[in-house]
Write a protein that holds these residues in place. Structure first.
Motif, short mmCIF file in Angstrom:
data_model
loop_
_atom_site.label_atom_id
_atom_site.label_comp_id
_atom_site.label_asym_id
_atom_site.label_seq_id
_atom_site.Cartn_x
_atom_site.Cartn_y
_atom_site.Cartn_z
N ILE A 82 60.51 62.13 -18.00
CA ILE A 82 59.45 61.11 -18.06
C ILE A 82 58.19 61.70 -18.68
CG2 ILE A 82 57.87 59.70 -16.66
CD1 ILE A 82 60.30 59.35 -14.69
N ASP A 83 57.82 62.89 -18.23
CA ASP A 83 56.62 63.54 -18.77
C ASP A 83 56.81 63.95 -20.23
OD1 ASP A 83 55.35 63.17 -16.37
OD2 ASP A 83 55.21 65.29 -15.86
N TRP A 84 58.01 64.36 -20.60
CA TRP A 84 58.28 64.74 -21.98
C TRP A 84 58.12 63.54 -22.91
CZ3 TRP A 84 63.16 63.83 -24.76
CH2 TRP A 84 63.14 64.35 -26.05
N VAL A 85 58.68 62.39 -22.50
CA VAL A 85 58.55 61.18 -23.32
C VAL A 85 57.08 60.81 -23.47
CG1 VAL A 85 59.05 58.70 -23.39
CG2 VAL A 85 60.87 60.33 -22.86
N LYS A 86 56.32 60.90 -22.38
CA LYS A 86 54.89 60.60 -22.48
C LYS A 86 54.21 61.59 -23.41
CE LYS A 86 50.56 60.09 -20.09
NZ LYS A 86 49.76 61.11 -19.45
N GLY A 87 54.59 62.86 -23.34
CA GLY A 87 54.02 63.86 -24.23
C GLY A 87 54.33 63.58 -25.69
N LEU A 88 55.58 63.20 -25.97
CA LEU A 88 55.96 62.84 -27.34
C LEU A 88 55.13 61.66 -27.83
CD1 LEU A 88 59.88 62.96 -27.42
CD2 LEU A 88 58.29 64.44 -28.66
#
Length: 126
Positions: A82-88
């Motif tokens: 979830i955090d990776w997608v937000k970071g992307l």
């Protein structure tokens, strides 16, 4: 704890408090850098902090340790992604706190985490 309603409410309460501390008080600069990079050590640590906190919360309300550990590991993986997608998304848009797009992404991210907690509680009640 044998009453499922009480278990649900107490566990959700503990998970919400854990989330507040892990997401807003205990993040280090390393955890906040390079959020769009997939294998980011800081994000692994941040998601791990969430997993450990959830493990503690579940054990405190009487969830068997094996089940609590399994659910916590799954949360660790979910939180990481979830955090990776937000970071992307944040890297792609470049939105900052002064822009509405930043807050929409923040809201989607937080909602995804809190929906994860509902699924976790459902899993331990089965």
């Amino acid at each position: 704890m044998t009453d499922p309603v009480l278990l649900t409410l107490v566990l959700l309460f503990l998970l919400q408090i854990k989330h507040m501390f892990a997401d807003f008080y205990l993040q280090t600069p390393r955890m906040l850098r390079d959020r769009g990079v997939y294998l980011h050590v800081g994000r692994l640590q941040h998601a791990g902090l969430h997993g450990v906190g959830s493990l503690v919360a579940m054990v405190l309300v009487g969830v068997p340790v094996r089940l609590a550990l399994a659910v916590s590991v799954i949360e660790w993986v979910a939180h990481f992604h979830i955090d990776w997608v937000k970071g992307l998304w944040s890297d792609h848009t470049g939105h900052g706190p002064e822009e509405a797009g930043y807050w929409r992404a923040f809201g989607v991210d937080q909602t995804a985490h809190h929906l994860t907690y509902l699924v976790m509680v459902w899993a331990v009640l089965l």
